[in-house]
Design a protein around this motif. Structure first.
Motif, PDB file in Angstrom:
ATOM      1  N   ASN A  23       0.829  -1.195   0.000  1.00 11.28           N
ATOM      2  CA  ASN A  23       0.000   0.000   0.000  1.00 11.28           C
ATOM      3  C   ASN A  23       0.863   1.244   0.000  1.00 11.28           C
ATOM      4  O   ASN A  23       1.768   1.376   0.811  1.00 11.28           O
ATOM      5  CB  ASN A  23      -0.910  -0.018   1.232  1.00 11.28           C
ATOM      6  CG  ASN A  23      -1.806  -1.230   1.219  1.00 11.28           C
ATOM      7  OD1 ASN A  23      -2.785  -1.253   0.499  1.00 11.28           O
ATOM      8  ND2 ASN A  23      -1.451  -2.257   1.970  1.00 11.28           N
ATOM      9  N   VAL A  24       0.536   2.159  -0.911  1.00 11.78           N
ATOM     10  CA  VAL A  24       1.361   3.351  -1.126  1.00 11.78           C
ATOM     11  C   VAL A  24       0.487   4.599  -1.107  1.00 11.78           C
ATOM     12  O   VAL A  24      -0.618   4.603  -1.618  1.00 11.78           O
ATOM     13  CB  VAL A  24       2.068   3.264  -2.498  1.00 11.78           C
ATOM     14  CG1 VAL A  24       2.909   4.495  -2.764  1.00 11.78           C
ATOM     15  CG2 VAL A  24       2.901   2.016  -2.590  1.00 11.78           C
ATOM     16  N   GLY A  25       1.010   5.663  -0.520  1.00 13.55           N
ATOM     17  CA  GLY A  25       0.385   6.969  -0.627  1.00 13.55           C
ATOM     18  C   GLY A  25      -0.667   7.275   0.415  1.00 13.55           C
ATOM     19  O   GLY A  25      -0.797   8.414   0.823  1.00 13.55           O
ATOM     20  N   ASP A  26      -1.445   6.280   0.832  1.00  8.59           N
ATOM     21  CA  ASP A  26      -2.456   6.517   1.855  1.00  8.59           C
ATOM     22  C   ASP A  26      -1.815   6.572   3.232  1.00  8.59           C
ATOM     23  O   ASP A  26      -0.680   6.137   3.417  1.00  8.59           O
ATOM     24  CB  ASP A  26      -3.499   5.395   1.850  1.00  8.59           C
ATOM     25  CG  ASP A  26      -4.400   5.445   0.626  1.00  8.59           C
ATOM     26  OD1 ASP A  26      -4.792   6.555   0.223  1.00  8.59           O
ATOM     27  OD2 ASP A  26      -4.698   4.367   0.081  1.00  8.59           O
ATOM     28  N   LYS A  27      -2.568   7.056   4.188  1.00 12.54           N
ATOM     29  CA  LYS A  27      -2.111   7.047   5.573  1.00 12.54           C
ATOM     30  C   LYS A  27      -2.283   5.643   6.129  1.00 12.54           C
ATOM     31  O   LYS A  27      -3.172   4.899   5.707  1.00 12.54           O
ATOM     32  CB  LYS A  27      -2.908   8.039   6.406  1.00 12.54           C
ATOM     33  CG  LYS A  27      -2.666   9.480   6.001  1.00 12.54           C
ATOM     34  CD  LYS A  27      -3.440  10.418   6.881  1.00 12.54           C
ATOM     35  CE  LYS A  27      -3.153  11.847   6.444  1.00 12.54           C
ATOM     36  NZ  LYS A  27      -3.796  12.829   7.304  1.00 12.54           N
ATOM     37  N   LEU A  28      -1.446   5.285   7.076  1.00 11.47           N
ATOM     38  CA  LEU A  28      -1.505   3.961   7.687  1.00 11.47           C
ATOM     39  C   LEU A  28      -2.894   3.675   8.256  1.00 11.47           C
ATOM     40  O   LEU A  28      -3.413   2.565   8.115  1.00 11.47           O
ATOM     41  CB  LEU A  28      -0.437   3.822   8.779  1.00 11.47           C
ATOM     42  CG  LEU A  28      -0.404   2.485   9.520  1.00 11.47           C
ATOM     43  CD1 LEU A  28      -0.199   1.328   8.547  1.00 11.47           C
ATOM     44  CD2 LEU A  28       0.688   2.498  10.578  1.00 11.47           C
ATOM     45  N   GLU A  29      -3.517   4.673   8.855  1.00  6.90           N
ATOM     46  CA  GLU A  29      -4.841   4.490   9.431  1.00  6.90           C
ATOM     47  C   GLU A  29      -5.858   4.109   8.358  1.00  6.90           C
ATOM     48  O   GLU A  29      -6.738   3.279   8.580  1.00  6.90           O
ATOM     49  CB  GLU A  29      -5.304   5.763  10.159  1.00  6.90           C
ATOM     50  CG  GLU A  29      -4.449   6.149  11.342  1.00  6.90           C
ATOM     51  CD  GLU A  29      -3.162   6.888  10.948  1.00  6.90           C
ATOM     52  OE1 GLU A  29      -3.079   7.480   9.836  1.00  6.90           O
ATOM     53  OE2 GLU A  29      -2.216   6.854  11.753  1.00  6.90           O
ATOM     54  N   THR A  30      -5.753   4.723   7.200  1.00  5.90           N
ATOM     55  CA  THR A  30      -6.662   4.423   6.086  1.00  5.90           C
ATOM     56  C   THR A  30      -6.473   2.999   5.606  1.00  5.90           C
ATOM     57  O   THR A  30      -7.439   2.258   5.399  1.00  5.90           O
ATOM     58  CB  THR A  30      -6.430   5.408   4.919  1.00  5.90           C
ATOM     59  OG1 THR A  30      -6.604   6.743   5.398  1.00  5.90           O
ATOM     60  CG2 THR A  30      -7.377   5.138   3.770  1.00  5.90           C
ATOM     61  N   VAL A  31      -5.221   2.593   5.428  1.00  9.44           N
ATOM     62  CA  VAL A  31      -4.914   1.238   4.973  1.00  9.44           C
ATOM     63  C   VAL A  31      -5.420   0.214   5.983  1.00  9.44           C
ATOM     64  O   VAL A  31      -6.061  -0.777   5.615  1.00  9.44           O
ATOM     65  CB  VAL A  31      -3.398   1.071   4.740  1.00  9.44           C
ATOM     66  CG1 VAL A  31      -3.039  -0.376   4.456  1.00  9.44           C
ATOM     67  CG2 VAL A  31      -2.941   1.977   3.599  1.00  9.44           C
ATOM     68  N   PHE A  45       1.650  -4.932   3.174  1.00  8.21           N
ATOM     69  CA  PHE A  45       2.691  -4.060   3.714  1.00  8.21           C
ATOM     70  C   PHE A  45       2.355  -2.610   3.414  1.00  8.21           C
ATOM     71  O   PHE A  45       1.756  -2.285   2.396  1.00  8.21           O
ATOM     72  CB  PHE A  45       4.052  -4.405   3.106  1.00  8.21           C
ATOM     73  CG  PHE A  45       4.549  -5.751   3.519  1.00  8.21           C
ATOM     74  CD1 PHE A  45       5.267  -5.910   4.686  1.00  8.21           C
ATOM     75  CD2 PHE A  45       4.271  -6.874   2.752  1.00  8.21           C
ATOM     76  CE1 PHE A  45       5.718  -7.151   5.085  1.00  8.21           C
ATOM     77  CE2 PHE A  45       4.713  -8.123   3.136  1.00  8.21           C
ATOM     78  CZ  PHE A  45       5.433  -8.272   4.304  1.00  8.21           C
ATOM     79  N   PHE A  46       2.780  -1.735   4.302  1.00 11.94           N
ATOM     80  CA  PHE A  46       2.559  -0.304   4.161  1.00 11.94           C
ATOM     81  C   PHE A  46       3.850   0.347   3.686  1.00 11.94           C
ATOM     82  O   PHE A  46       4.853   0.342   4.385  1.00 11.94           O
ATOM     83  CB  PHE A  46       2.118   0.286   5.514  1.00 11.94           C
ATOM     84  CG  PHE A  46       1.871   1.760   5.471  1.00 11.94           C
ATOM     85  CD1 PHE A  46       0.816   2.267   4.744  1.00 11.94           C
ATOM     86  CD2 PHE A  46       2.689   2.628   6.151  1.00 11.94           C
ATOM     87  CE1 PHE A  46       0.566   3.634   4.704  1.00 11.94           C
ATOM     88  CE2 PHE A  46       2.457   3.992   6.125  1.00 11.94           C
ATOM     89  CZ  PHE A  46       1.394   4.490   5.397  1.00 11.94           C
TER      90      PHE A  46
END
Length: 98
Positions: A23-31, A45-46
């Motif tokens: 996951n790229v670009g989003d905030k960790l909370e969003t993911v 993975f973040f």
């Protein structure tokens, strides 16, 4: 697209197959929220804004799917692939596994 990935993980359970998300670009909370709400059944993975994973694998578009063989060698790289094409490539690779 999540439904197709979920079905692949279920279909290939117990076989030499793993699906891994980056996951790229989003905030960790969003993911984290999406993983929980969509009940994703694969490791994810973040990469955030660092894009270390994306850079390492030369990812230039999303979604990108890399098929690695049992030795970790990239055998196929798809950007925006149709599920049927991906399924065929996976079936061919699975038929070649030791």
């Amino acid at each position: 697209m999540f439904d197709h990935e979920r079905s692949l993980v279920n279909k290939l359970a117990g076989k030499p197959f793993a699906l891994i998300g980056v996951n790229v670009g989003d905030k960790l909370e969003t993911v984290t929220k999406v993983v929980k709400e969509r009940e994703l059944n694969w490791r994810s993975f973040f990469d955030g804004d660092s894009r270390k994973i994306v850079s390492q694998y030369g990812i230039q578009g999303f979604p990108t799917i890399l098929l690695l063989d049992q030795d970790g060698i990239i055998r196929h790289k798809f950007v925006g692939v149709e599920p049927e094409v991906l399924d065929k490539a996976i079936d061919e690779m699975m038929a070649k596994t030791k």
